[in-house]
Design a protein around this motif. Structure first.
Motif, mmCIF file in Angstrom:
data_model
loop_
_atom_site.group_PDB
_atom_site.id
_atom_site.type_symbol
_atom_site.label_atom_id
_atom_site.label_comp_id
_atom_site.label_asym_id
_atom_site.label_seq_id
_atom_site.Cartn_x
_atom_site.Cartn_y
_atom_site.Cartn_z
ATOM 1 N N ASN A 209 0.836 -1.194 0.000
ATOM 2 C CA ASN A 209 0.000 0.000 0.000
ATOM 3 C C ASN A 209 0.873 1.248 0.000
ATOM 4 O OD1 ASN A 209 -2.781 -1.144 0.325
ATOM 5 N ND2 ASN A 209 -1.863 -1.987 2.188
ATOM 6 N N ARG B 165 -1.234 6.523 -2.889
ATOM 7 C CA ARG B 165 -2.318 6.610 -3.861
ATOM 8 C C ARG B 165 -2.615 5.297 -4.577
ATOM 9 N NH1 ARG B 165 -2.322 12.192 -7.178
ATOM 10 N NH2 ARG B 165 -4.466 11.409 -7.434
ATOM 11 N N TRP B 166 -1.831 4.258 -4.331
ATOM 12 C CA TRP B 166 -2.091 3.003 -5.039
ATOM 13 C C TRP B 166 -1.779 1.803 -4.152
ATOM 14 C CZ3 TRP B 166 2.436 0.210 -5.630
ATOM 15 C CH2 TRP B 166 3.629 0.934 -5.564
ATOM 16 N N SER B 167 -2.386 0.688 -4.514
ATOM 17 C CA SER B 167 -2.197 -0.571 -3.791
ATOM 18 C C SER B 167 -2.062 -1.705 -4.791
ATOM 19 C CB SER B 167 -3.388 -0.856 -2.862
ATOM 20 O OG SER B 167 -3.560 0.165 -1.906
ATOM 21 N N GLY C 16 -4.535 -4.259 -9.035
ATOM 22 C CA GLY C 16 -4.009 -2.933 -8.764
ATOM 23 C C GLY C 16 -5.130 -1.939 -8.545
ATOM 24 N N VAL C 17 -5.005 -1.104 -7.524
ATOM 25 C CA VAL C 17 -5.985 -0.060 -7.223
ATOM 26 C C VAL C 17 -5.264 1.278 -7.204
ATOM 27 C CG1 VAL C 17 -7.580 0.868 -5.502
ATOM 28 C CG2 VAL C 17 -7.481 -1.600 -5.895
ATOM 29 N N TYR C 18 -5.837 2.260 -7.915
ATOM 30 C CA TYR C 18 -5.241 3.600 -7.947
ATOM 31 C C TYR C 18 -6.284 4.623 -7.507
ATOM 32 C CZ TYR C 18 -2.569 7.656 -9.450
ATOM 33 O OH TYR C 18 -1.875 8.846 -9.462
ATOM 34 N N ARG C 19 -5.931 5.433 -6.505
ATOM 35 C CA ARG C 19 -6.829 6.447 -5.986
ATOM 36 C C ARG C 19 -6.594 7.754 -6.761
ATOM 37 N NH1 ARG C 19 -5.809 2.748 -2.246
ATOM 38 N NH2 ARG C 19 -3.625 3.349 -1.997
ATOM 39 N N GLU D 140 -11.708 6.172 -7.462
ATOM 40 C CA GLU D 140 -10.744 5.075 -7.353
ATOM 41 C C GLU D 140 -10.931 4.139 -8.550
ATOM 42 O OE1 GLU D 140 -9.997 3.173 -3.371
ATOM 43 O OE2 GLU D 140 -10.946 1.466 -4.387
#
Length: 402
Positions: free
Chosen positions: A264, A267-269, A301-304, A310
């Motif tokens: 984490n 801004r991204w995970s 992948g997750v980007y805020r 998101e």
């Protein structure tokens, strides 16, 4: 083997769902009132629409107009009468196609007693119906706000076997140790799985059966490691799920082992999980004993983009049999009763967006391009031979919490 009809219970379940909604509204009002300082009440409600090019997900999603048969209503409460003693419970009404048609049930309800609590460690015991500690998301998969997407990675968190995997009645020990080298926690126990009902039978046998499943003593555990306040996370979890079948002496043993990793940043995970599963059928008379090992994994992948927006992208892979990944041997053997090889695997590319309109209200949109049908429910797709190998799914979800 035979099929059942639940049409006669639909009006009752609709009534139960309306009652659950009224309770949620009452609870929202109660939150505005002054409650005892150690009593907390929370709830959530969500409604989804799904449309698929082929095959059905949570209702007749391939009908051309899509399906609204995916909604969730939950109400939970916790109370701490003593510093070391806590009571927690949640009631849930969930519509998800023919596998779950809205009946209100106890999602979890347990007593938590902290035996020891210090500055760097604690140890305790829980008794009752508890969520199974499997992977990163199984504990919180009911609440839409805590899921990374509308549908969790189906290779690990099967919705068609959700009831078996979600919770069980038993006793758990838990503990945590915090240090400069990181935080280590564990949860482990013995339990009796929730195996009654059409959803469990269809998950185990691929169709409904004349007899019924019965729970046997089972075992579960998970170990977590976190560094730098959760910036880096690792977990290993496993369960031995034991069931019997009557009439007869049939037994079923299901042993999944899951390895999880997550990084984490601000801004991204990045998240990935790998599962190895062993499934054994024994003493089913005319049906030969079976011992099948499968595997699955995903990369996510997750980007805020902003505090409110998101984006997510994921590649999700499932193999029902590691020795027959493409299902060709299974289809050729006739074991599948006319089913296709693609019933034994699934490869899912997912992209989606989340919009946090307010802290209490969220909207999501999600697109899946899938090769294979390995994780689809046979309750919503009663003729697996008619399933299409390559298909697309689009879904929208709105969710409210308090």
């Amino acid at each position: 083997m035979y099929s059942r009809s639940n049409n006669g219970a639909r009006s009752h379940r609709w009534t139960a769902t309306l009652v659950m909604g009224q309770v949620l509204l009452w609870s929202c009002a109660a939150e505005a009132e002054k409650l005892p300082h150690n009593l907390q009440i929370h709830g959530f409600a969500s409604q989804s629409w799904l449309m698929s090019s082929d095959n059905n997900v949570f209702g007749k999603s391939s009908s051309g107009s899509g399906s609204f048969d995916f909604r969730e209503l939950g109400l939970n409460a916790s109370m701490r009468p003593l510093p070391r003693l806590q009571f927690s419970a949640q009631m849930l009404s969930r519509w998800a196609g023919k596998g779950s048609e809205g009946n209100i049930r106890l999602d979890y309800g347990f007593i938590d007693y902290t035996v020891f609590s210090g500055e760097t460690s604690q140890f305790g015991i829980r008794l009752g119906r508890m969520k199974n500690p499997l992977g990163f998301y199984n504990d919180t998969r009911d609440v839409p706000f805590t899921r990374p997407s509308i549908l969790l990675p189906q290779s690990i968190y099967f919705d068609r076997t959700r009831k078996l995997a979600l919770a069980a009645d038993g006793v758990h020990l838990y503990g945590e140790r915090r240090s400069e080298m990181g935080d280590i926690s564990f949860q482990a126990g013995v339990a009796r799985p929730l195996v009654r009902g059409d959803e469990a039978e269809a998950a185990v046998f691929g169709q409904l059966v004349q007899g019924h499943l019965a729970p046997e003593m089972s075992y579960i555990g998970r170990v977590n490691y976190e560094l730098d306040g959760g910036r880096i996370r690792f977990a290993a979890s496993a369960t031995q799920l034991n069931m019997s079948y009557s009439p007869g002496e049939g037994s079923i043993h299901f042993v999944p082992v899951i390895f999880s990793a997550q990084y984490n940043a601000e801004r991204w995970s990045l998240t990935s999980e790998y599962a190895f599963r062993n499934l054994q059928y024994k003493n089913f008379g005319a049906m030969p004993d079976m011992d099948i090992s499968g595997e699955s994994y995903y990369f996510q992948g997750v980007y805020r983009l902003t505090p409110e927006w998101e984006a997510i992208a994921r590649y999700d892979v499932l193999y029902m049999d590691s020795n027959d990944r493409q299902g060709r041997k299974w289809a050729a053997s006739g074991t599948g009763d006319g089913r296709h090889a693609h019933n034994r695997f699934a490869k899912d590319i997912t992209v989606g967006l989340r919009w946090n309109i307010t802290p209490e209200f969220m909207l999501r949109a999600e697109y899946h391009h899938v090769n294979g049908t390995g994780w689809l429910s046979t309750l919503d797709n009663p003729n697996p031979a008619d399933m299409s190998q390559r298909w697309d799914l689009f879904s929208i979800l709105g969710s409210f919490r308090f």
